[in-house]
Design a protein around this motif. Structure first.
Motif, PDB file in Angstrom:
ATOM      1  N   TYR A  49      26.765  47.164  30.698  1.00 15.16           N
ATOM      2  CA  TYR A  49      26.753  45.938  31.336  1.00 15.16           C
ATOM      3  C   TYR A  49      28.194  45.445  31.487  1.00 15.16           C
ATOM      4  O   TYR A  49      28.427  44.583  32.370  1.00 15.16           O
ATOM      5  CB  TYR A  49      25.681  45.204  30.691  1.00 15.16           C
ATOM      6  N   ARG A  50      28.801  45.444  30.514  1.00 17.86           N
ATOM      7  CA  ARG A  50      30.222  45.181  30.146  1.00 17.86           C
ATOM      8  C   ARG A  50      30.995  45.584  31.414  1.00 17.86           C
ATOM      9  O   ARG A  50      31.889  44.937  31.835  1.00 17.86           O
ATOM     10  CB  ARG A  50      30.631  45.505  28.877  1.00 17.86           C
ATOM     11  N   ARG A  51      30.882  47.019  31.258  1.00 13.43           N
ATOM     12  CA  ARG A  51      31.815  47.644  32.632  1.00 13.43           C
ATOM     13  C   ARG A  51      31.454  46.981  33.866  1.00 13.43           C
ATOM     14  O   ARG A  51      32.392  46.929  34.905  1.00 13.43           O
ATOM     15  CB  ARG A  51      31.687  49.055  32.491  1.00 13.43           C
ATOM     16  N   LYS A  52      29.918  46.897  34.224  1.00 15.48           N
ATOM     17  CA  LYS A  52      29.715  46.205  35.377  1.00 15.48           C
ATOM     18  C   LYS A  52      30.249  44.953  35.774  1.00 15.48           C
ATOM     19  O   LYS A  52      30.599  44.750  36.706  1.00 15.48           O
ATOM     20  CB  LYS A  52      28.086  46.271  35.678  1.00 15.48           C
ATOM     21  N   GLY A  53      30.218  44.068  34.494  1.00 12.98           N
ATOM     22  CA  GLY A  53      30.864  42.748  34.830  1.00 12.98           C
ATOM     23  C   GLY A  53      32.340  42.815  34.791  1.00 12.98           C
ATOM     24  O   GLY A  53      32.972  42.070  35.789  1.00 12.98           O
ATOM     25  N   LYS A  54      32.970  43.867  34.446  1.00 10.52           N
ATOM     26  CA  LYS A  54      34.452  43.714  34.699  1.00 10.52           C
ATOM     27  C   LYS A  54      34.721  44.385  36.301  1.00 10.52           C
ATOM     28  O   LYS A  54      35.698  43.733  37.017  1.00 10.52           O
ATOM     29  CB  LYS A  54      35.047  44.877  33.745  1.00 10.52           C
ATOM     30  N   ILE A  55      34.087  45.334  36.899  1.00  7.71           N
ATOM     31  CA  ILE A  55      34.012  45.722  38.079  1.00  7.71           C
ATOM     32  C   ILE A  55      33.933  44.205  39.253  1.00  7.71           C
ATOM     33  O   ILE A  55      34.428  44.075  40.080  1.00  7.71           O
ATOM     34  CB  ILE A  55      33.252  46.790  38.478  1.00  7.71           C
ATOM     35  N   GLN A  56      32.866  43.655  38.939  1.00  5.08           N
ATOM     36  CA  GLN A  56      32.454  42.507  39.742  1.00  5.08           C
ATOM     37  C   GLN A  56      33.462  41.563  39.550  1.00  5.08           C
ATOM     38  O   GLN A  56      33.978  40.665  40.615  1.00  5.08           O
ATOM     39  CB  GLN A  56      31.090  42.033  39.215  1.00  5.08           C
ATOM     40  N   GLU A  57      34.014  41.159  38.325  1.00  5.08           N
ATOM     41  CA  GLU A  57      35.265  40.361  38.215  1.00  5.08           C
ATOM     42  C   GLU A  57      36.354  40.697  39.004  1.00  5.08           C
ATOM     43  O   GLU A  57      36.850  39.827  39.788  1.00  5.08           O
ATOM     44  CB  GLU A  57      35.664  40.324  36.614  1.00  5.08           C
ATOM     45  N   ARG A  58      36.869  42.003  39.090  1.00  2.00           N
ATOM     46  CA  ARG A  58      37.884  42.350  40.041  1.00  2.00           C
ATOM     47  C   ARG A  58      37.724  42.197  41.373  1.00  2.00           C
ATOM     48  O   ARG A  58      38.601  41.806  41.903  1.00  2.00           O
ATOM     49  CB  ARG A  58      37.928  43.869  39.646  1.00  2.00           C
ATOM     50  N   LYS A  59      36.321  42.286  41.662  1.00  2.00           N
ATOM     51  CA  LYS A  59      36.140  41.919  43.349  1.00  2.00           C
ATOM     52  C   LYS A  59      36.415  40.587  43.586  1.00  2.00           C
ATOM     53  O   LYS A  59      36.866  40.435  44.822  1.00  2.00           O
ATOM     54  CB  LYS A  59      34.469  42.413  43.434  1.00  2.00           C
ATOM     55  N   TYR A  60      36.232  39.503  42.646  1.00  2.00           N
ATOM     56  CA  TYR A  60      36.558  38.274  42.961  1.00  2.00           C
ATOM     57  C   TYR A  60      37.746  37.656  42.738  1.00  2.00           C
ATOM     58  O   TYR A  60      38.013  36.647  43.069  1.00  2.00           O
ATOM     59  CB  TYR A  60      35.341  37.255  42.180  1.00  2.00           C
ATOM     60  N   LEU A  61      38.687  38.446  42.345  1.00  2.00           N
ATOM     61  CA  LEU A  61      40.035  38.076  42.229  1.00  2.00           C
ATOM     62  C   LEU A  61      41.076  38.180  43.126  1.00  2.00           C
ATOM     63  O   LEU A  61      41.015  38.746  44.139  1.00  2.00           O
ATOM     64  CB  LEU A  61      40.723  38.952  40.962  1.00  2.00           C
TER      65      LEU A  61
END
Length: 56
Positions: A44-56
């Motif tokens: 879940y932490r890795r999935k959250g980091k990937i989603q964070e990169r999409k919004y930057l």
């Protein structure tokens, strides 16, 4: 996440307090948490980091 030891950025001393007992500056977490391949929440932490990169 409970961190037990903190480090002063100014004088590089380790302490358990949120303020350095020597210089009085704010202390910070010295580094990232240890990696464990058995971490139950790593997915879940890795999935959250990937989603964070999409919004930057």
């Amino acid at each position: 996440m409970g961190h037990k030891i903190l480090r002063c950025r100014e004088c590089s001393r380790y302490t358990l307090n949120s303020q350095c007992p020597v210089c009085g500056k704010k202390t910070v977490i010295p580094g990232p948490a240890k990696f464990s391949p058995l971490d139950p929440y790593g997915k879940y932490r890795r999935k959250g980091k990937i989603q964070e990169r999409k919004y930057l």
